[in-house]
Design an enzyme around this catalytic site. Structure first.
Site, PDB file in Angstrom:
ATOM      1  N   CYS A 108       6.721  -3.891  15.801  1.00  5.74           N
ATOM      2  CA  CYS A 108       6.273  -2.763  16.639  1.00  5.74           C
ATOM      3  C   CYS A 108       4.850  -3.054  17.140  1.00  5.74           C
ATOM      4  O   CYS A 108       3.998  -3.507  16.366  1.00  5.74           O
ATOM      5  CB  CYS A 108       6.334  -1.446  15.865  1.00  5.74           C
ATOM      6  SG  CYS A 108       8.004  -1.058  15.318  1.00  5.74           S
ATOM      7  N   CYS A 112       3.426   8.447   0.510  1.00  2.00           N
ATOM      8  CA  CYS A 112       4.052   7.587   1.518  1.00  2.00           C
ATOM      9  C   CYS A 112       4.257   6.212   0.865  1.00  2.00           C
ATOM     10  O   CYS A 112       3.304   5.586   0.411  1.00  2.00           O
ATOM     11  CB  CYS A 112       3.146   7.508   2.741  1.00  2.00           C
ATOM     12  SG  CYS A 112       3.737   6.348   3.965  1.00  2.00           S
ATOM     13  N   GLU A 135       0.826  -1.204   0.000  1.00  2.00           N
ATOM     14  CA  GLU A 135       0.000   0.000   0.000  1.00  2.00           C
ATOM     15  C   GLU A 135       0.865   1.260   0.000  1.00  2.00           C
ATOM     16  O   GLU A 135       1.987   1.273   0.494  1.00  2.00           O
ATOM     17  CB  GLU A 135      -0.948   0.001   1.197  1.00  2.00           C
ATOM     18  CG  GLU A 135      -0.257   0.043   2.534  1.00  2.00           C
ATOM     19  CD  GLU A 135      -1.247  -0.100   3.688  1.00  2.00           C
ATOM     20  OE1 GLU A 135      -2.048  -1.048   3.661  1.00  2.00           O
ATOM     21  OE2 GLU A 135      -1.196   0.739   4.590  1.00  2.00           O
ATOM     22  N   CYS A 160      -0.916   2.177   9.577  1.00  7.96           N
ATOM     23  CA  CYS A 160       0.081   1.381   8.871  1.00  7.96           C
ATOM     24  C   CYS A 160      -0.364  -0.072   8.645  1.00  7.96           C
ATOM     25  O   CYS A 160      -0.556  -0.821   9.589  1.00  7.96           O
ATOM     26  CB  CYS A 160       1.327   1.427   9.752  1.00  7.96           C
ATOM     27  SG  CYS A 160       2.818   0.973   8.955  1.00  7.96           S
ATOM     28  N   CYS A 169       1.429  -1.778  15.345  1.00  7.18           N
ATOM     29  CA  CYS A 169       1.455  -1.661  13.888  1.00  7.18           C
ATOM     30  C   CYS A 169       0.877  -2.911  13.229  1.00  7.18           C
ATOM     31  O   CYS A 169       1.252  -4.035  13.557  1.00  7.18           O
ATOM     32  CB  CYS A 169       2.893  -1.441  13.449  1.00  7.18           C
ATOM     33  SG  CYS A 169       3.090  -1.519  11.673  1.00  7.18           S
ATOM     34  N   CYS A 221       6.455  -6.660   7.445  1.00  9.68           N
ATOM     35  CA  CYS A 221       7.600  -6.127   8.190  1.00  9.68           C
ATOM     36  C   CYS A 221       7.975  -7.095   9.302  1.00  9.68           C
ATOM     37  O   CYS A 221       7.100  -7.720   9.911  1.00  9.68           O
ATOM     38  CB  CYS A 221       7.260  -4.757   8.771  1.00  9.68           C
ATOM     39  SG  CYS A 221       8.667  -3.991   9.604  1.00  9.68           S
TER      40      CYS A 221
HETATM   41  S1  SF4 Z   1       6.030   0.676  12.503  1.00  8.82           S
HETATM   42 FE1  SF4 Z   1       5.337  -1.189  11.438  1.00  8.82          FE
HETATM   43  S2  SF4 Z   1       6.207  -1.047   9.394  1.00  8.82           S
HETATM   44 FE2  SF4 Z   1       7.312   0.441  10.670  1.00  8.82          FE
HETATM   45  S3  SF4 Z   1       9.126  -0.679  11.432  1.00  8.82           S
HETATM   46 FE3  SF4 Z   1       7.531  -0.934  12.994  1.00  8.82          FE
HETATM   47  S4  SF4 Z   1       6.507  -2.849  12.455  1.00  8.82           S
HETATM   48 FE4  SF4 Z   1       7.670  -2.210  10.656  1.00  8.82          FE
END
Ligand code: SF4
Length: 346
Positions: free
Chosen positions: A116, A105, A92, A333, A119, A112
């Site tokens: 985090c 963006c 995306e 995100c 997220c 990923c």
């Molecule tokens: S915020 Fe989401 S996309 Fe960004 S580094 Fe952390 S886990 Fe990965």
């Protein structure tokens, strides 16, 4: 023999390829221009000789990602794009309009690995990194779609860009090239969750891009939980790398801080953050959290956001609250991509 994808090569790489075909180097610049005008058919490159067109058709191709779906916000000009890649993965990107121009963006990876806590992009882990061509295409295809020039780029979509370092640098080189998009490095922001060795490596490149660091907590115990890479690269090490980046590039660093109710939005957190960042050439971007369905975190109350901001100001820290754009189209995100991937699987 497998054909070579010319999308995502820098001019220098394309020149090596063209010279290997026995052609003069200047042809690379012509082809490079066509590619980033959006042309994928060598027959349409009208200033190339027929012999070269035939060679290119036999040995190479120009990949292009396609729009799978797009979602227009009803509240503002934000549009979220879902792109389908050649291996059926979906990524995306988000287009936003501001008084100063149009920004996009961009995602740097499919999913990923960073974990985090707030997220959605990381819930299914990392599928793969994007190549530079797939990153450039997010700009190219959106620009074609909206018929307006993209002036600013933030690499803040799914993925940790500094863990896709070589492709990231090629991507930056291409979008900055006057033969392609001519986007000034000063209008490009790379966002990281804090990969210390790569921040130093990026500093050594000497590019005047803005570095944005996802901080989200003023002390290690809390940051270990919210941004698990902190266990590997704790806050003081991270800030050392940030100082190095500032010295090398003379650029102000942006620290992202998503305010989560009763987790990191107390007065004590604000004071600790202010003391931590005091004297650093930086700006703090407070982000009212976009709650993610799969996570328990709640957004801070408006009065707590205001108080947090006031405390930072009181300590002389430059701070703003991020303006919300496109919240009605699941702009958090990775959230939209996950819902669509589930739909595709079904
Ligand atoms: S915020 Fe989401 S996309 Fe960004 S580094 Fe952390 S886990 Fe990965």
């Amino acid at each position: 023999m497998a054909k070579t994808n010319l999308k995502g090569m820098t001019v220098e790489e394309l020149q090596d390829f063209i010279v290997s075909l026995g052609e003069p180097p200047y042809r690379a610049r012509q082809i490079f221009r066509w590619i980033y005008k959006g042309v994928t058919d060598f027959e349409k490159m009208t200033d190339l000789p027929r012999t070269l067109v035939e060679k290119l058709k036999e040995l190479s191709y120009i990949d292009k990602i396609g729009i799978y779906k797009k979602f227009q916000s009803r509240k503002d000009a934000t549009v979220k794009y879902l792109f389908l890649l050649s291996d059926n993965n979906i990524i995306e990107s988000v287009k936003m309009e501001h008084s100063y121009g149009v920004s996009v963006c961009v995602s740097s990876q499919v999913g990923c690995a960073m974990g985090c806590a707030f997220c959605a992009s990381t819930i299914d882990g990392l599928k793969r990194s994007l190549n530079s061509g797939e990153m450039v295409d997010q700009i190219l295809v959106i620009q074609e779609d909206i018929k307006k020039r993209i002036s600013h780029v933030v690499i803040m979509g799914s993925g940790e860009p500094l863990l896709n370092y070589d492709e990231l640098i090629k991507f930056l080189n291409i979008i900055n090239s006057p033969l392609a998009f001519n986007i000034s490095y000063r209008r490009i922001t790379v966002s990281t969750c804090g990969i210390v060795p790569e921040i130093r490596r990026l500093a050594d490149e000497g590019l005047p891009i803005t570095l944005s660091v996802s901080l989200h907590a003023p002390e290690d115990d809390l940051r270990d939980k919210l941004v698990p890479v902190n266990r590997r690269y704790p806050i003081l090490e991270l800030l050392d790398a940030c100082k190095y980046y500032i010295i090398k590039t003379n650029r102000r660093i942006t620290f992202e801080y998503a305010l989560i109710s009763d987790v990191n939005d107390s007065k004590e957190c604000a004071v600790k953050l202010a003391r931590l960042l005091k004297g650093l050439l930086c700006h703090v971007n407070l982000i009212p959290l976009n709650p993610v369905r799969e996570r328990d975190f709640m957004r801070s109350k408006p009065e707590n956001i205001r108080l947090f901001q006031e405390i930072l100001r009181h300590y002389g820290i430059s701070v703003t609250v991020r303006q919300e754009m496109g919240a009605d189209i699941e702009a958090a995100c990775g959230q939209l991509r996950r819902s669509i991937m589930n739909e595709v699987k079904r």
